[in-house]
Design an enzyme around this catalytic site. Structure first.
Site, PDB file in Angstrom:
ATOM      1  N   LYS A 276       0.838  -1.205   0.000  1.00  0.00           N
ATOM      2  CA  LYS A 276       0.000   0.000   0.000  1.00  0.00           C
ATOM      3  C   LYS A 276       0.873   1.254   0.000  1.00  0.00           C
ATOM      4  O   LYS A 276       2.007   1.214   0.475  1.00  0.00           O
ATOM      5  CB  LYS A 276      -0.847   0.034   1.281  1.00  0.00           C
ATOM      6  N   ARG A 350     -10.279 -11.518   2.252  1.00  0.00           N
ATOM      7  CA  ARG A 350     -11.167 -12.561   1.715  1.00  0.00           C
ATOM      8  C   ARG A 350     -10.516 -13.938   1.797  1.00  0.00           C
ATOM      9  O   ARG A 350     -11.203 -14.943   1.863  1.00  0.00           O
ATOM     10  CB  ARG A 350     -11.566 -12.183   0.281  1.00  0.00           C
TER      11      ARG A 350
END
Ligand code: BES
Ligand code: MN
Ligand code: ZN
Length: 500
Positions: A276, A350
């Site tokens: 990120k 996820r």
């Protein structure tokens, strides 16, 4: 930081021997700047010769939400201070629960440094006033040398005219337990990632679970390997601090339904090799907010003794880039055997949830609720404060409606089938991202759906924005961890207990 001690009182606010009296103010619909007093402030107003609204207006009070105005009582009542908290505009039915909750929160913040207060907002809505007071008084000062003004120590809660003393005691007890659960979740979220990592998070969750009389199981990295939890292990591989999976179970009296809870517990999300940007990466300390909520709700369930059978499956990992980290291009074999091609290591939530969902479904739950700070796309779609709720149609809508009734908010979102094709992998059963930005929140939901067993009613709550407040406090919401959606899930569980 210690919570204020709340107790019911039948002494009216004007006669209470306290330092401050909290009253509500209401914004006028027609007269701009016109302020009226909320129900419950009549006796205080009478002590001021019926001029309290005018006095407040003179010093600039309007009654709008998040406003708080303090005036000295000059001996007109026993308390030295009147704290007038704005409720906003009231409908025909008077101020709504959420308005009372927010005004109580604002008042509680304004009472920092005060020893003892009495609130009249409880005469409008007892449970909302208690929740708002306890949540508004929340501060996280563990890591500060100078703790600043202490939260108000004691708040007397004026009993409403309606209802019995026993009903009032139950409302106080329930609201206190719910607020404590929110505070527990906030504490977990606010603990920095150097102190809250998978093993320490698991230890703390297990200790809370045991104290609450829950059955506790913690899978360490060895047990995860043995069990074949490829998602949790893959994501955790880059960190020197290995992953965990915590299982908590609660068996309620005369359980009507089985509910499985799953919460994303990424103790820090750097993005991994798909790293990120540096700006606001620190906020990824909150990437375990779903897990925090689930642990807090389990403790709450045992306190409120829901007639339900509950399990929590909480995967915990730290997503780091390193020589041992998983890579874009890797294929993971998940718990249960499905294979996933990792195209972006930043879509890690996820992956750990997939393992946990499959494990949770093995117990044959009627309902499955998963909670996760899953996608930045949630904020693009719904903003910072409204959770996105997906899942099976009926249960999704029921969850969203209850979410709104608690004041936490929530909006039903679809899982469009065409997105499933975009998750097709060139070599595995499914890929973890679509390769485009469209409907990012929904794509994550579509991915999770692949792992939910048939015939399970499922709600997926994406709280990427709502879990964490990086800005100024508002209402009963402090800076930092918010504890959303603890109150929603508490209300949902009590609805399932009542109605199946
Ligand atoms: N933890 C993030 C989602 C998030 C972003 C939560 C901002 C709170 C604030 C999640 O793991 C993530 O990185 N999601 C990616 C998914 C993408 C790679 C498909 C995202 O949203 O960018
Ligand atoms: Mn991520
Ligand atoms: Zn994440």
């Amino acid at each position: 930081m210690t919570a204020p001690k709340l107790s019911l009182t039948t002494t009216t606010a004007d006669e209470a021997t306290v330092d401050a009296v909290v009253i509500g103010t209401v914004q006028s619909d027609s007269d701009p700047g016109g302020v009226t007093l909320a129900p419950g402030s009549e006796r205080v107003d009478a002590a001021f010769g019926g001029n309290l609204a005018e006095i407040l207006r003179t010093v600039g009070a309007t009654g709008k939400q998040d406003e708080v105005v303090k005036i000295p009582s000059m001996g007109k009542i026993k308390a030295g201070l009147v704290v007038a908290a704005g409720l906003g505009k009231a409908g025909d039915g008077g101020p709504a629960a959420e308005q009372v909750r927010r005004a109580s929160g604002v008042a509680a913040r304004a009472l920092a440094g005060t020893r003892r207060a009495v609130t009249t907002l409880s005469t409008v809505d007892l449970q909302a006033a208690v929740e708002g007071t306890l949540l508004g008084a929340y501060r996280f000062t563990e890591y500060r040398s100078e703790k600043g003004d202490a939260p108000v120590e004691r708040v007397d809660v004026e009993s409403p005219a309606e209802g019995t003393a026993k009903e009032h005691r139950t409302a106080l007890k329930t609201a206190t337990a719910i607020a404590e659960a929110v505070r527990t979740a906030r504490d977990f979220i606010n603990t920095p990632p150097n102190d809250l990592y998978p093993a320490s998070f698991a230890d703390r969750a297990a200790a809370l679970g045991r104290d609450a009389g829950l059955e506790v199981e913690v899978l360490d990295e060895k047990a995860l390997r043995k069990g074949g939890y490829g998602g949790v292990l893959g994501v955790g591989m880059g960190s020197t601090r290995p992953p965990r999976l915590v299982r908590l179970s609660y068996q309620g009296p005369k359980a009507r339904k089985k509910v499985a809870l799953v919460g994303k517990g990424i103790t820090f999300d750097t993005g991994g090799i798909s790293i990120k940007p540096a700006a606001t990466m620190d906020e990824m300390t909150s990437d375990m907010s779903g897990a925090a909520a689930v642990v807090a709700i389990m403790v709450l369930a045992s306190k409120l003794k829901y007639p339900l059978s509950l399990t929590a499956t909480v995967p915990m990992a730290e997503n780091m880039p390193s020589g041992s980290a998983y890579r874009p291009g890797d294929v993971l074999t998940m718990y249960g055997g499905k294979t996933v091609e990792v195209l972006n290591t930043d879509a890690e939530g996820r992956l750990i949830l997939a393992d946990a969902i499959v494990r949770a479904c093995e117990d044959g739950p009627d309902y499955l609720i998963d909670i996760a700070t899953l996608t930045g796309a949630q904020m693009v779609a719904l903003g910072r404060r409204t959770p996105g709720i997906m899942g099976t149609d009926e249960f999704r809508d029921r969850t969203a409606e209850i979410a709104r009734s608690t004041g936490e908010g929530g909006w039903p979102m679809p899982l469009p089938d065409e997105l499933r094709g975009d998750l097709d992998s060139k070599l595995a059963d499914i890929a973890n991202v679509t390769g485009h930005r469209w409907g990012g929140m929904l794509a994550a939901g579509i991915f999770l759906r692949e792992f939910v067993a048939e015939n399970v009613q499922w709600a997926h709550i994406d709280i990427a924005g709502p879990a964490f407040n990086p800005a100024a406090p508002w209402g009963y919401t402090a800076k930092g961890g918010t504890g959303v959606p603890v109150r929603t899930v508490a209300a949902l569980l009590s609805d399932i207990a009542d109605n199946g």
